[in-house]
Design an enzyme around this catalytic site. Structure first.
Site, PDB file in Angstrom:
ATOM      1  N   HIS A  44      -9.275  92.639  82.369  1.00  0.00           N
ATOM      2  CA  HIS A  44      -7.998  92.563  81.660  1.00  0.00           C
ATOM      3  C   HIS A  44      -7.134  91.408  82.160  1.00  0.00           C
ATOM      4  O   HIS A  44      -6.113  91.090  81.568  1.00  0.00           O
ATOM      5  CB  HIS A  44      -7.257  93.903  81.828  1.00  0.00           C
ATOM      6  CG  HIS A  44      -6.112  94.108  80.902  1.00  0.00           C
ATOM      7  ND1 HIS A  44      -4.799  94.174  81.333  1.00  0.00           N
ATOM      8  CD2 HIS A  44      -6.067  94.255  79.555  1.00  0.00           C
ATOM      9  CE1 HIS A  44      -3.998  94.367  80.300  1.00  0.00           C
ATOM     10  NE2 HIS A  44      -4.738  94.411  79.211  1.00  0.00           N
ATOM     11  N   HIS A  47       6.339  92.889  76.369  1.00  0.00           N
ATOM     12  CA  HIS A  47       4.954  93.033  76.830  1.00  0.00           C
ATOM     13  C   HIS A  47       4.734  92.557  78.263  1.00  0.00           C
ATOM     14  O   HIS A  47       3.743  92.925  78.889  1.00  0.00           O
ATOM     15  CB  HIS A  47       4.029  92.252  75.883  1.00  0.00           C
ATOM     16  CG  HIS A  47       2.577  92.479  76.089  1.00  0.00           C
ATOM     17  ND1 HIS A  47       1.750  91.533  76.670  1.00  0.00           N
ATOM     18  CD2 HIS A  47       1.782  93.539  75.808  1.00  0.00           C
ATOM     19  CE1 HIS A  47       0.513  91.999  76.715  1.00  0.00           C
ATOM     20  NE2 HIS A  47       0.503  93.219  76.208  1.00  0.00           N
TER      21      HIS A  47
END
Length: 688
Positions: free
Chosen positions: A438, A595
């Protein structure tokens, strides 16, 4: 840490996620927002709920069926979670359709946007619809009468379908009484009326209305007694036993087709569907009464999102903006020479993604660049970054790409991406078995007069030019030798076995990120007990991990002031006397999706600021490869603190404050207080 009287120390993750979706719906209810943006928020709340059922509810149902789990940190077992979820989601769905029918549709009609019902078609419109149906729709429909030779069809996840009640006997003597019509996904769900047949500029008809009006033509000689749209939501998690496979790419390719046909978890039907018919459908999908959702309108609200593309009226949407570029950045400038002068920090979407694109573009054509390494989790279709990687490989450079094949709902796109990169000559790897990659990293190795020099990009968001326009994220471009060396070590670990040693700047999951954060939280607590300056400000999407939450509780009890900016799930209970009275949690939501993940430690005046790709969740700490990187230049560190963290804490228009009972209260300016909207302030300050 002991339980507090009368409540658990932790909020339930799934219920907190539903509370987030409730806040999204509140944005759709906000009459100060442009009407088409309110419609967008309604659609987002609908798609969020779809994914919630596909993943979270599906997982709970599996746990219950297998009698697996004991209660989590919040004390709720799967059955109790499903009961509370059912109550909350039925209420949420009712509110969604009430808002649509009583709020948004009338407001859009005032703005000359109409969805014309069958009962309101003029004669000319009805004739046009009939012709369109016969030309464009009927030829691709395959009505299915149910009988022993035609069992109930295997319906795609979230597809539009109609259950038709009918009677009569056809030439074969068949009289099933029930038929199913599936609307192919190739058909548009929203059709614009021709201008000459419209009362205004934007008159539309739904495909479902068209099929309803002419469903009798699909069953000639039969009498239709009812036609009702429905949709089934299925478990969409992919299962691949990574310990039992030789090739992850091949295994995922084989598993993807099954996603559309997983176990049913929810049934949505038109609100006028007879109870007998609804029970028949529940039986076909092996669902219970609590899994049935009656809706007053489209069974898939997300189809309304197409309106934003079809209606060309800037006044009904957010005003456009142009992301700015760093003052030092000139398009034709050698970016490597520019980075030798200092780091570049980018705050998307207010600042352009172009410097990241330019780094890869220049690296691909620069004869002095020897190697490029990059992680890819989500990218856009026809990505210019991917084109640069392939161009570099074709030019003979060493290009290594770590593609995460298991990025949820992007698996098919990433498989195609991996195939493209392979064909271009890139070395493609899929990270480490059992751990999603990720982290967001680019490494460019260049030969210069003084030897090999490495340049890096580290980010909090994906390498996706599209989301860089709507997600708030930070990206750091640097040629700091120590930072670049540590990034190179992480890449080497992703492509081959070995330990990462000698790392002092990066915190990496699944190894040092969790322990590093715990250590820094405990350090702030110790500083507070010694009378020093102790403060933590952390921004993330989700806060779930119990050990981190307990550490924050201890820090609060020690006197540390803790400000948490958690957009979505938060399992920490703030504001409890003797436990968390020094912790405040707020969620900021608006035009852009917040985010970025940032954490600031005051550290008695020796402040530290980290950015990264990881939320504070078990999966991010223990089952993903994540990288959390420091902002080392003090001027850039101060910039993040001021323009993001402190400005967020001043927001009094698009912030919700989490209460100790789990409810969120929207913050409004106090009497005489000026409104402060974080995103509007940053648009004015940074964008053009």
């Amino acid at each position: 840490m002991p339980e507090s009287d009368g409540f658990n120390l932790f909020f339930n993750r799934e219920l907190s996620l539903l509370a987030f979706n409730r806040r999204v719906l509140e944005l759709a209810e906000d009459v100060s927002q442009p009407i088409l943006e309110r419609l967008r928020y309604l659609c987002i709340s609908s798609t969020n709920l779809d994914e919630f059922f596909e993943v979270r509810v599906a997982g709970l149902k599996q746990q219950l069926a297998l009698a697996l789990p004991k209660p989590g940190a919040d004390g709720l077992g799967a059955q109790e979670q499903l009961r509370q979820i059912g109550e909350l989601t039925h209420e949420l769905v009712q509110d969604q359709y009430r808002l649509l029918n009583e709020g948004l549709l009338p407001a859009m009609e005032e703005k000359d946007i109409r969805f014309v019902r069958r009962t309101c078609w003029s004669r000319a419109q009805a004739e046009w619809v009939r012709g369109y149906f016969q030309r464009e729709v009927a030829p691709v429909l395959s009505p299915l009468g149910l009988d022993p030779a035609h069992p109930f069809p295997r319906l795609l996840n979230k597809s539009l379908n109609f259950v038709v009640n009918l009677y009569g006997i056809d030439p074969f003597g068949r009289d099933s009484g029930v038929a199913v019509v599936q609307a192919p996904r190739s058909l548009p769900r929203l059709i614009r009326f021709p201008a000459e047949l419209s009362e205004g500029r934007n008159d539309f008809i739904f495909l479902s209305s068209m099929i309803h009006a002419h469903v009798g033509e699909l069953f000639p000689g039969m009498t239709i007694t009812g036609c009702y749209q429905f949709r089934v939501t299925r478990n969409s998690e992919l299962f691949v036993d990574e310990e039992e496979i030789d090739n992850l790419l091949s295994a995922l390719k084989g598993e993807l087709p099954s996603r559309n046909f997983g176990q049913a978890v929810r049934l949505e039907v038109a609100d006028n569907c007879p109870e007998e018919t609804a029970q028949f459908l529940l039986g076909q999908f092996e669902l219970q009464a609590e899994d049935l959702y009656r809706v007053d309108g489209l069974v898939n609200l997300n189809r309304l999102l197409k309106v934003l593309d079809l209606v060309d009226d800037p006044e009904l949407k957010y005003p456009p903006f142009t992301p700015s570029l760093p003052k030092s950045f000139v398009t034709d400038m050698n970016l490597f020479e520019l980075l030798q002068q200092g780091d570049i920090l980018l705050h998307h979407p207010y600042e352009s993604f172009l410097p990241v694109i330019e780094l890869l573009r220049q690296a691909a054509v620069d004869p002095n660049v020897l190697a490029i390494k990059q992680t890819l989790y989500r990218t856009g279709r026809d990505s210019v970054l991917v084109e640069s990687l392939m161009e570099a490989a074709r030019a003979g450079k060493e290009v290594t790409v770590v593609v995460e094949l298991r990025a949820r709902f992007d698996e098919a796109a990433n498989i195609h991406l991996a195939d493209q990169l392979h064909e271009a000559g890139c070395q493609v790897v899929y990270g480490v078995v059992g751990y999603k990659t990720h982290a967001k990293m680019v490494l460019v190795v260049r030969r210069e007069k003084q030897g090999l020099v490495s340049y890096v990009h580290l980010g909090t968001g994906n390498y996706h030019a599209g989301t860089a326009r709507v997600y708030t994220d930070y990206g750091l471009l640097s040629c700091n030798a120590e930072l670049a060396d540590e990034v190179h070590k992480v890449f080497r670990q992703l492509t081959g076995p070995g330990c990462v040693e000698g790392v002092k700047h990066l915190l990496q999951a699944p190894f040092t990120l969790h322990s590093g954060m715990l250590e820094k939280i405990e350090r702030e607590a110790h500083i507070a007990t010694q009378g020093g300056e102790a403060r933590i400000v952390a921004k993330m999407n989700s806060l779930v991990e119990p050990q981190i939450i307990k550490a924050l509780y201890r820090a609060s009890q020690a006197g540390v002031i803790i400000e948490l900016l958690v957009r979505g799930i938060c399992c920490l209970r703030p504001g409890v006397s003797g436990l968390s009275e020094n912790i405040r949690v707020r969620s900021i939501m608006g035009r852009f999706l917040e985010h970025s993940r940032i954490v600031y430690f005051q550290n008695n005046g020796q402040s530290e600021l980290y950015c990264g790709s990881a939320d504070w969740m078990q999966r991010n700490f223990f089952s993903r490869v994540e990288v959390c990187f420091p902002i080392l230049q003090k001027n850039l560190q101060q910039r993040v603190i001021e323009e993001c963290l402190e400005s967020s804490l001043q927001d009094n228009t698009q912030s919700w404050l989490l209460q100790s009972n789990g409810c969120y209260r929207r913050i409004v300016p106090a009497e005489g207080e000026s409104p402060h909207a974080l995103q509007a302030v940053l648009l004015q300050k940074l964008a053009r």
